[in-house]
Motif scaffolding. Structure first.
Motif, PDB file in Angstrom:
ATOM      1  N   ASP A 165       0.710  -1.213  -0.013  1.00  0.00           N
ATOM      2  CA  ASP A 165       0.066   0.161   0.033  1.00  0.00           C
ATOM      3  C   ASP A 165       0.898   1.223   0.013  1.00  0.00           C
ATOM      4  N   SER A 166       2.125   1.154  -0.117  1.00  0.00           N
ATOM      5  CA  SER A 166       2.946   2.326  -0.092  1.00  0.00           C
ATOM      6  C   SER A 166       2.992   3.136  -1.549  1.00  0.00           C
ATOM      7  N   LYS A 167       3.350   4.305  -1.517  1.00  0.00           N
ATOM      8  CA  LYS A 167       3.219   5.132  -2.635  1.00  0.00           C
ATOM      9  C   LYS A 167       4.805   4.902  -3.390  1.00  0.00           C
ATOM     10  N   PRO A 168       4.678   4.679  -4.615  1.00  0.00           N
ATOM     11  CA  PRO A 168       5.829   4.425  -5.556  1.00  0.00           C
ATOM     12  C   PRO A 168       6.686   5.629  -5.551  1.00  0.00           C
ATOM     13  N   CYS A 169       7.885   5.544  -5.604  1.00  0.00           N
ATOM     14  CA  CYS A 169       8.912   6.659  -5.685  1.00  0.00           C
ATOM     15  C   CYS A 169       9.602   6.730  -6.816  1.00  0.00           C
ATOM     16  N   SER A 170      10.025   7.640  -7.428  1.00  0.00           N
ATOM     17  CA  SER A 170      10.503   7.690  -8.646  1.00  0.00           C
ATOM     18  C   SER A 170      12.128   7.664  -8.711  1.00  0.00           C
ATOM     19  N   THR A 171      12.717   7.871  -7.544  1.00  0.00           N
ATOM     20  CA  THR A 171      14.168   7.752  -7.428  1.00  0.00           C
ATOM     21  C   THR A 171      14.590   6.785  -6.388  1.00  0.00           C
ATOM     22  N   LEU A 172      15.771   6.201  -6.490  1.00  0.00           N
ATOM     23  CA  LEU A 172      16.343   5.432  -5.337  1.00  0.00           C
ATOM     24  C   LEU A 172      16.615   6.197  -4.072  1.00  0.00           C
ATOM     25  N   CYS A 173      17.193   7.202  -4.209  1.00  0.00           N
ATOM     26  CA  CYS A 173      17.574   8.188  -2.989  1.00  0.00           C
ATOM     27  C   CYS A 173      17.698   9.459  -3.295  1.00  0.00           C
ATOM     28  N   LEU A 174      17.903  10.182  -2.232  1.00  0.00           N
ATOM     29  CA  LEU A 174      18.026  11.735  -2.323  1.00  0.00           C
ATOM     30  C   LEU A 174      19.208  11.971  -3.010  1.00  0.00           C
ATOM     31  N   PRO A 175      19.431  13.169  -4.101  1.00  0.00           N
ATOM     32  CA  PRO A 175      20.648  13.515  -4.919  1.00  0.00           C
ATOM     33  C   PRO A 175      21.645  13.948  -3.852  1.00  0.00           C
ATOM     34  N   TYR A 176      22.810  13.573  -3.965  1.00  0.00           N
ATOM     35  CA  TYR A 176      24.125  14.010  -3.086  1.00  0.00           C
ATOM     36  C   TYR A 176      23.734  13.782  -1.688  1.00  0.00           C
ATOM     37  N   ASN A 177      22.972  12.951  -1.449  1.00  0.00           N
ATOM     38  CA  ASN A 177      22.749  12.262   0.061  1.00  0.00           C
ATOM     39  C   ASN A 177      23.213  11.259   0.323  1.00  0.00           C
ATOM     40  N   ARG A 178      24.383  11.210   1.321  1.00  0.00           N
ATOM     41  CA  ARG A 178      25.021   9.876   1.740  1.00  0.00           C
ATOM     42  C   ARG A 178      24.606   9.625   3.069  1.00  0.00           C
ATOM     43  N   LEU A 179      24.470   8.434   3.612  1.00  0.00           N
ATOM     44  CA  LEU A 179      24.110   7.734   4.884  1.00  0.00           C
ATOM     45  C   LEU A 179      25.101   8.014   5.749  1.00  0.00           C
ATOM     46  N   VAL A 180      24.890   8.524   6.887  1.00  0.00           N
ATOM     47  CA  VAL A 180      26.000   8.652   8.041  1.00  0.00           C
ATOM     48  C   VAL A 180      25.608   7.624   9.133  1.00  0.00           C
ATOM     49  N   LEU A 181      26.696   7.343   9.672  1.00  0.00           N
ATOM     50  CA  LEU A 181      27.038   6.219  10.708  1.00  0.00           C
ATOM     51  C   LEU A 181      25.991   6.189  11.667  1.00  0.00           C
ATOM     52  N   ASP A 182      26.076   7.250  12.690  1.00  0.00           N
ATOM     53  CA  ASP A 182      25.110   7.506  13.645  1.00  0.00           C
ATOM     54  C   ASP A 182      24.243   8.648  13.626  1.00  0.00           C
ATOM     55  N   ASP A 183      23.275   8.230  12.804  1.00  0.00           N
ATOM     56  CA  ASP A 183      22.333   9.262  12.375  1.00  0.00           C
ATOM     57  C   ASP A 183      20.784   9.012  13.038  1.00  0.00           C
ATOM     58  N   GLY A 184      20.642   9.656  14.135  1.00  0.00           N
ATOM     59  CA  GLY A 184      19.187   9.486  14.511  1.00  0.00           C
ATOM     60  C   GLY A 184      19.443   8.280  15.629  1.00  0.00           C
ATOM     61  N   LYS A 185      18.182   7.457  15.782  1.00  0.00           N
ATOM     62  CA  LYS A 185      18.089   6.403  16.809  1.00  0.00           C
ATOM     63  C   LYS A 185      18.090   5.028  16.059  1.00  0.00           C
ATOM     64  N   PRO A 186      18.794   4.209  17.044  1.00  0.00           N
ATOM     65  CA  PRO A 186      18.762   2.837  16.446  1.00  0.00           C
ATOM     66  C   PRO A 186      17.430   2.244  16.128  1.00  0.00           C
ATOM     67  N   TYR A 187      17.669   1.384  15.048  1.00  0.00           N
ATOM     68  CA  TYR A 187      16.515   0.567  14.550  1.00  0.00           C
ATOM     69  C   TYR A 187      16.092  -0.604  15.464  1.00  0.00           C
TER      70      TYR A 187
END
Length: 381
Positions: A165-187
């Motif tokens: 039921d999720s909404k399809p997305c046209s891109t895989l990730c945000l442009p120029y956005n890289r994931l950071v090791l300690d970003d936010g709360k642990p999953y």
């Protein structure tokens, strides 16, 4: 090769494959329930052939199958141990196997049928006819080639992750956005994260468009954060809108010309914000058909963009060596040396200038690796 030459693809299945293996070690088991000897209840059974559940069973089956194929005049190569080739005059038969699944193709239908008959006499084999589905990969034959995709696999993955039921997305990730090791709360469910990301890794076999994004989320398997799982959800939303995408291999895609084998390499210098390592990416084409692609973080930090690009060149050149070896083994002659394209002029200049300056000594091995192949005209950059 199958798409280019219009060959038929046949699929075979080995019933109870592990039971065919012959054990080389001494293995004993207790008497099975219902078949015990009442007069010698303390006796044990010595196994001559393998059973399901034994650690030796996979290797015993592999040894049994691979030792039988040479009797049918098949040969193998160290480049790909699961691929066997049989040549009789101008006729060629290729056999590829994975555990109990076998694919056979070639340019001589009568020779293929003879091989199937010989395999059936030796093993309990079921002929599944033309290849349609193999290890989760769908194969669709067309008049001008074939298409491979993992449409069913993607649908099952979306259903498993409750993203229908999720909404399809046209891109895989945000442009120029890289994931950071300690970003936010642990999953709160690391096991689910690892399961989904592992499934996405298998999907890159036919979806080269997601290779870089999947490579990013794979780096946080140990301690995923909520932001990392959000990136995984974005990939799943993209897949939901592109379920039917796959790779199309066209007939005649290997025309004999000066540009039969082409490779494109690139690198993002210090793109990872966590350790400032660069990421190598390449794709290799045989004619107009993509055959190999790669996206992986480099093992050490590069001190310049030239160094990062050159490491990507060396990795691509190594893959080209492997492909050339494989093509020679399957008797496909490539008329000219491969072409390797790079968008960094300094990296290209290093190939023709063997004088190693102070800041390039630490990549000396990579430089000589590529320069040697260019000097011998085994590669054009």
């Amino acid at each position: 090769m199958t798409a280019h030459f219009g060959w038929n693809l046949r699929q075979l299945y080995v019933k109870n494959a592990f039971l065919h293996g012959v054990l080389q070690e001494e293995v004993y088991m207790s008497q099975p329930s219902g078949f015990s000897d009442p007069q010698h209840s303390d006796y044990v059974c010595k196994l001559h052939k393998s059973l399901y559940g034994l650690k030796q069973a996979p290797r015993a089956w592999n040894d049994r199958f691979t030792s039988f194929l040479p009797s049918l005049d098949f040969k193998t190569t160290h480049a790909y141990p699961s691929l066997f080739v049989k040549q009789f005059g101008s006729s060629v038969v290729l056999l590829l196997f994975y555990v109990d699944d076998i694919i056979i193709t070639g340019n001589a239908l009568s020779l293929i049928n003879d091989v199937i008959v010989a395999l059936t006499k030796e093993f309990d084999i079921k002929d599944l006819g033309p290849l349609h589905f193999f290890l989760g990969i769908q194969v669709i034959s067309q008049n001008d080639g074939l298409v491979i995709s993992q449409e069913k696999y993607v649908k099952d993955l979306i259903t498993k992750t409750e993203m229908l039921d999720s909404k399809p997305c046209s891109t895989l990730c945000l442009p120029y956005n890289r994931l950071v090791l300690d970003d936010g709360k642990p999953y709160n469910n690391p096991a689910l994260y690892r399961s989904v990301v592992g499934a996405l890794q298998y999907l890159t076999f036919t979806r080269s468009d997601i290779a870089f994004a999947v490579h990013q989320v794979c780096q946080f398997m140990q301690t995923p954060m909520e932001s990392h799982f959000s990136a995984v959800n974005r990939i799943l939303r993209y897949l939901k809108g592109t379920v039917r995408l796959g790779i199309r291999y066209v007939q005649g895609g290997l025309e004999v010309n000066s540009d039969t084998v082409r490779a494109f390499s690139d690198a993002d210098w210090a793109g990872d914000p966590n350790d400032r390592r660069s990421t190598t990416g390449f794709v290799i084409f045989l004619g107009s058909n993509p055959t190999s692609w790669f996206s992986k973080k480099q093992q050490i930090v590069s001190r310049s963009s030239t160094e990062a690009e050159y490491r990507a060149l060396a990795a691509t050149a190594a893959e080209l060596d492997w492909i050339k070896q494989l093509l020679t083994f399957v008797h496909l002659d490539i008329p000219s040396s491969p072409f390797l394209y790079c968008d960094n002029m300094l990296a290209i200049a290093l190939i023709s200038n063997l004088v190693l300056h102070q800041r390039t000594k630490h990549i000396e091995v990579d430089i000589h690796f590529v320069c040697e192949r260019v000097a011998k005209k085994q590669l054009h950059v």
